[in-house]
Design a protein around this motif. Structure first.
Motif, PDB file in Angstrom:
ATOM      1  N   SER A  16      -2.831   2.145  -3.889  1.00 43.27           N
ATOM      2  CA  SER A  16      -2.151   3.242  -3.190  1.00 43.27           C
ATOM      3  C   SER A  16      -2.650   4.605  -3.643  1.00 43.27           C
ATOM      4  O   SER A  16      -2.547   5.587  -2.908  1.00 43.27           O
ATOM      5  CB  SER A  16      -0.636   3.169  -3.424  1.00 43.27           C
ATOM      6  OG  SER A  16      -0.105   1.999  -2.861  1.00 43.27           O
TER       7      SER A  16
ATOM      8  N   GLY B 128       0.810  -1.209   0.000  1.00 43.62           N
ATOM      9  CA  GLY B 128       0.000   0.000   0.000  1.00 43.62           C
ATOM     10  C   GLY B 128       0.842   1.257   0.000  1.00 43.62           C
ATOM     11  O   GLY B 128       2.074   1.218  -0.055  1.00 43.62           O
ATOM     12  N   GLY B 129       0.173   2.394   0.086  1.00 39.31           N
ATOM     13  CA  GLY B 129       0.846   3.683   0.042  1.00 39.31           C
ATOM     14  C   GLY B 129       1.786   3.906   1.212  1.00 39.31           C
ATOM     15  O   GLY B 129       2.727   4.694   1.134  1.00 39.31           O
TER      16      GLY B 129
END
Length: 362
Positions: free
Chosen positions: A354, A316-317
């Motif tokens: 993301s 993810g981000g």
């Protein structure tokens, strides 16, 4: 189970002649699914007589790298042999440009719905690998903006959770027959008021304590509905707030050629129905970076099914692992092609999730 260090040690013990013959056998088996005989190898350009080749094949069999599957004079790699081949011979890098474009286009076509993106990833992996595609969705525990229970025909209800970042998730719940719509409204209002701005896991214990101490002015049916919502969203339901998408089960039947093979596929199908076990396998990606490969008996979930599992995390981000995806297929998968595709698909899915553009239901 043969780990990487064991397989590399075995590989180092093979002289060049043994390596050449072993590689011919494994590559022939991966291409055709059939045992490879000494005459086939002698025609491949290896300058040895069939008798000399058979002697080498016997040595490789003694090492546990080859086996004679039936009454055939040919040999096929064991699961141990496939591991040695993958760790010792296999070279793989990036997917081809054509495969990259195909993956990019397919995932882009899914739009901005997170479930659609994950479903498309599972479907495309199934098609590219010729097995079943697996995708575990990320666990969600963002602060909550709103909770609502929506009645459905047939006696069910939809629990709708809207997070502060705009994500919308739905869960199906069973409700008692004849439950009035006012109970659904009251349950939604009750939960919304107590969890707004907090995650469900943060608020769950407090809400349950209030229900147990009867401080909540709710009737029994409404309180039960609130409890069901907490169980589903608070991590007590199978999957711990995540979903598992499996596509392409039918592909697994195409490689079954005998009754024994069909029995193994049936066993695999039974395991595929147990989502929590599959999520546990996908969770092993958190223990190591990059793609993980389980061949046959190395996989504790399907040790007798004659299957290989290739899984990779998507990031993810925040640079944390938020989910995983992969494929299940026969042990004669085209590892050199499938491993890079699983890895690349995981990277693309991570990039998509993301971005702030992904919103459920938008």
């Amino acid at each position: 189970m043969t780990d990487r260090s064991d397989s590399q040690s075995l590989f180092q013990r093979l002289d060049q002649r043994s390596r050449d013959i072993f590689r011919e056998i494994v590559e022939g088996y991966l291409e055709t699914g059939e045992p490879v005989g000494s005459r086939t190898i002698s025609k491949s350009g290896i300058a040895l007589s069939p008798a000399s080749i058979r002697n080498v094949m016997a040595d490789l069999t003694e090492l546990g790298l080859l086996d004679a599957p039936h009454v055939s004079a040919g040999r096929a790699p064991t699961h141990k042999g496939l591991r040695v081949f993958v760790d010792g011979f296999l070279e793989y890098g990036e997917p081809s440009q054509a495969d990259k474009k195909y993956i990019d286009d397919r995932l882009a076509s899914a739009g901005t719905n997170i479930e659609a993106v994950l479903g498309e990833a599972s479907d495309l992996l199934s098609g590219l690998a010729g097995g079943a595609g697996l995708v575990a969705s990320p666990a969600r525990d963002a602060p909550v903006r709103h909770v609502e229970f929506v009645p459905l025909s047939g006696g069910g209800a939809l629990c709708v959770l809207v997070s502060e970042d705009g994500d919308v998730e739905n869960r199906m719940l069973k409700v008692p027959d004849g439950l009035p719509s006012t109970a659904l409204i009251e349950a939604g209002n009750y939960l919304s008021a107590r969890v707004k701005g907090r995650t469900l896991s943060e608020a769950a214990n407090e809400v349950r304590e209030e229900l147990r101490s009867r401080r909540a002015a709710l009737d029994a049916a409404t309180a039960a509905l609130v409890e069901a919502g907490l169980a589903e969203w608070g991590g007590e339901a199978p999957g711990r707030g995540r979903s598992l998408i499996v596509r392409g089960r039918a592909n697994l039947l195409e490689d079954a050629k005998a009754a024994q093979d069909l029995d193994r596929v049936r066993q695999l199908f039974n395991e595929l129905e147990r989502q929590q076990n599959l999520l546990d396998i996908l969770d092993t990606t958190r223990e190591a970076e990059g793609v993980r490969l389980f061949i046959g008996s190395e996989n504790r979930l399907f040790p007798l099914s004659g299957s290989s599992v290739i899984v990779a995390p998507y990031i993810g981000g925040t640079k944390n692992v938020i989910g995983a995806l992969g494929v299940i297929g026969p042990t004669r998968l085209n590892y050199a092609r499938v491993i890079p595709m699983v890895d690349y698909t995981a990277k693309v899915v991570g990039e998509i999730l993301s971005s702030r553009r992904i919103k459920d239901g938008k």
